[in-house]
Write a protein that holds these residues in place. Structure first.
Motif, PDB file in Angstrom:
ATOM      1  N   MET A 147       0.843  -1.181   0.000  1.00 23.39           N
ATOM      2  CA  MET A 147       0.000   0.000   0.000  1.00 23.39           C
ATOM      3  C   MET A 147       0.886   1.242   0.000  1.00 23.39           C
ATOM      4  N   ARG A 148       0.465   2.244  -0.730  1.00 19.34           N
ATOM      5  CA  ARG A 148       1.236   3.480  -0.818  1.00 19.34           C
ATOM      6  C   ARG A 148       0.882   4.412   0.341  1.00 19.34           C
ATOM      7  N   PRO A 149       1.768   5.378   0.608  1.00 21.09           N
ATOM      8  CA  PRO A 149       1.474   6.358   1.659  1.00 21.09           C
ATOM      9  C   PRO A 149       0.281   7.232   1.284  1.00 21.09           C
ATOM     10  N   PHE A 150      -0.407   7.709   2.295  1.00 25.22           N
ATOM     11  CA  PHE A 150      -1.489   8.661   2.087  1.00 25.22           C
ATOM     12  C   PHE A 150      -0.904  10.040   1.835  1.00 25.22           C
ATOM     13  N   LEU A 151      -1.612  10.845   1.080  1.00 27.83           N
ATOM     14  CA  LEU A 151      -1.271  12.245   0.867  1.00 27.83           C
ATOM     15  C   LEU A 151      -2.171  13.075   1.759  1.00 27.83           C
ATOM     16  N   GLU A 152      -1.584  13.867   2.653  1.00 25.81           N
ATOM     17  CA  GLU A 152      -2.360  14.782   3.488  1.00 25.81           C
ATOM     18  C   GLU A 152      -2.604  16.047   2.688  1.00 25.81           C
ATOM     19  N   LEU A 153      -3.884  16.428   2.608  1.00 23.63           N
ATOM     20  CA  LEU A 153      -4.274  17.527   1.753  1.00 23.63           C
ATOM     21  C   LEU A 153      -5.342  18.360   2.443  1.00 23.63           C
ATOM     22  N   PRO A 154      -5.167  19.684   2.524  1.00 30.25           N
ATOM     23  CA  PRO A 154      -6.231  20.512   3.099  1.00 30.25           C
ATOM     24  C   PRO A 154      -7.406  20.588   2.130  1.00 30.25           C
ATOM     25  N   ILE A 155      -8.608  20.282   2.633  1.00 28.76           N
ATOM     26  CA  ILE A 155      -9.821  20.369   1.817  1.00 28.76           C
ATOM     27  C   ILE A 155     -10.836  21.236   2.545  1.00 28.76           C
ATOM     28  N   VAL A 156     -11.845  21.685   1.823  1.00 32.97           N
ATOM     29  CA  VAL A 156     -12.907  22.511   2.393  1.00 32.97           C
ATOM     30  C   VAL A 156     -14.175  21.662   2.474  1.00 32.97           C
ATOM     31  N   ILE A 157     -14.791  21.657   3.653  1.00 37.03           N
ATOM     32  CA  ILE A 157     -16.065  20.958   3.824  1.00 37.03           C
ATOM     33  C   ILE A 157     -17.128  21.983   4.206  1.00 37.03           C
ATOM     34  N   GLY A 158     -18.363  21.663   3.918  1.00 40.84           N
ATOM     35  CA  GLY A 158     -19.464  22.565   4.240  1.00 40.84           C
ATOM     36  C   GLY A 158     -20.652  21.771   4.741  1.00 40.84           C
ATOM     37  N   ASN A 159     -21.609  22.491   5.336  1.00 37.99           N
ATOM     38  CA  ASN A 159     -22.828  21.829   5.801  1.00 37.99           C
ATOM     39  C   ASN A 159     -24.052  22.518   5.206  1.00 37.99           C
ATOM     40  N   SER A 160     -25.213  22.011   5.555  1.00 37.88           N
ATOM     41  CA  SER A 160     -26.455  22.539   4.981  1.00 37.88           C
ATOM     42  C   SER A 160     -26.776  23.952   5.462  1.00 37.88           C
ATOM     43  N   GLU A 161     -26.106  24.420   6.509  1.00 39.02           N
ATOM     44  CA  GLU A 161     -26.310  25.783   7.008  1.00 39.02           C
ATOM     45  C   GLU A 161     -25.415  26.790   6.298  1.00 39.02           C
ATOM     46  N   GLY A 162     -24.638  26.318   5.337  1.00 41.35           N
ATOM     47  CA  GLY A 162     -23.757  27.210   4.595  1.00 41.35           C
ATOM     48  C   GLY A 162     -22.438  27.492   5.285  1.00 41.35           C
ATOM     49  N   LYS A 163     -22.156  26.792   6.375  1.00 40.94           N
ATOM     50  CA  LYS A 163     -20.884  26.982   7.072  1.00 40.94           C
ATOM     51  C   LYS A 163     -19.818  26.125   6.397  1.00 40.94           C
ATOM     52  N   GLU A 164     -18.602  26.652   6.356  1.00 36.60           N
ATOM     53  CA  GLU A 164     -17.480  25.947   5.754  1.00 36.60           C
ATOM     54  C   GLU A 164     -16.283  25.994   6.681  1.00 36.60           C
ATOM     55  N   LYS A 165     -15.443  24.985   6.559  1.00 34.54           N
ATOM     56  CA  LYS A 165     -14.168  25.020   7.265  1.00 34.54           C
ATOM     57  C   LYS A 165     -13.168  24.162   6.512  1.00 34.54           C
ATOM     58  N   GLN A 166     -11.901  24.419   6.769  1.00 30.77           N
ATOM     59  CA  GLN A 166     -10.834  23.664   6.133  1.00 30.77           C
ATOM     60  C   GLN A 166     -10.360  22.585   7.095  1.00 30.77           C
ATOM     61  N   VAL A 167     -10.236  21.363   6.584  1.00 29.41           N
ATOM     62  CA  VAL A 167      -9.764  20.226   7.367  1.00 29.41           C
ATOM     63  C   VAL A 167      -8.695  19.499   6.557  1.00 29.41           C
ATOM     64  N   THR A 168      -7.974  18.611   7.205  1.00 23.41           N
ATOM     65  CA  THR A 168      -6.960  17.817   6.514  1.00 23.41           C
ATOM     66  C   THR A 168      -7.542  16.453   6.172  1.00 23.41           C
ATOM     67  N   ALA A 169      -7.465  16.099   4.902  1.00 21.58           N
ATOM     68  CA  ALA A 169      -7.900  14.782   4.434  1.00 21.58           C
ATOM     69  C   ALA A 169      -6.660  13.951   4.126  1.00 21.58           C
ATOM     70  N   ARG A 170      -6.795  12.661   4.259  1.00 18.03           N
ATOM     71  CA  ARG A 170      -5.736  11.735   3.870  1.00 18.03           C
ATOM     72  C   ARG A 170      -6.286  10.911   2.709  1.00 18.03           C
ATOM     73  N   ILE A 171      -5.693  11.116   1.542  1.00 11.79           N
ATOM     74  CA  ILE A 171      -6.197  10.439   0.343  1.00 11.79           C
ATOM     75  C   ILE A 171      -5.097   9.599  -0.294  1.00 11.79           C
ATOM     76  N   LEU A 172      -5.517   8.657  -1.125  1.00 11.19           N
ATOM     77  CA  LEU A 172      -4.585   7.892  -1.951  1.00 11.19           C
ATOM     78  C   LEU A 172      -4.682   8.453  -3.367  1.00 11.19           C
ATOM     79  N   PRO A 173      -3.654   9.147  -3.839  1.00  9.35           N
ATOM     80  CA  PRO A 173      -3.713   9.761  -5.166  1.00  9.35           C
ATOM     81  C   PRO A 173      -4.021   8.777  -6.291  1.00  9.35           C
ATOM     82  N   ASP A 174      -3.686   7.503  -6.125  1.00  6.76           N
ATOM     83  CA  ASP A 174      -4.007   6.524  -7.157  1.00  6.76           C
ATOM     84  C   ASP A 174      -5.516   6.337  -7.309  1.00  6.76           C
ATOM     85  N   GLU A 175      -6.297   6.795  -6.330  1.00  3.90           N
ATOM     86  CA  GLU A 175      -7.751   6.666  -6.369  1.00  3.90           C
ATOM     87  C   GLU A 175      -8.433   7.884  -6.996  1.00  3.90           C
TER      88      GLU A 175
END
Length: 95
Positions: A1-29
């Motif tokens: 298995m390859r290492p995960f890439l930590e990447l800042p992403i933006v998430i939001g909710n139904s109230e229109g609020k947003e925040k930036q969080v760190t996601a761990r993704i596999l770039p091959d996906e």
């Protein structure tokens, strides 16, 4: 298995609020990516889920290139890789 890439992403909710969080993704996906409506880059995974990062397309493409170079230069390493733009077209790698 390859290492995960930590990447800042933006998430939001139904109230229109947003925040930036760190996601761990596999770039091959990653299936494909495209520019966001106002800013950033939308990333679509092979599972068809999608999310947005505030990196522009060029920065994100450079991050993917640096990720693939890092795993090629350090075969067999596991864990997380965090890549952040340091200067134009130069990435800083953190294990």
């Amino acid at each position: 298995m390859r290492p995960f890439l930590e990447l800042p992403i933006v998430i939001g909710n139904s109230e229109g609020k947003e925040k930036q969080v760190t996601a761990r993704i596999l770039p091959d996906e990653i299936e494909y990516f495209y520019p966001g409506f106002n800013e950033g880059t939308v990333i679509v995974m092979k599972s068809r889920s999608s999310f947005i990062t505030m990196f522009n397309e060029e920065e994100f493409d450079n991050i993917l290139s640096a990720y693939h170079k890092t795993i090629k230069d350090h075969p067999g390493k596991f864990g997380n890789i965090k890549l952040t733009p340091k200067e134009k077209s130069i990435m800083h790698v953190t294990h």
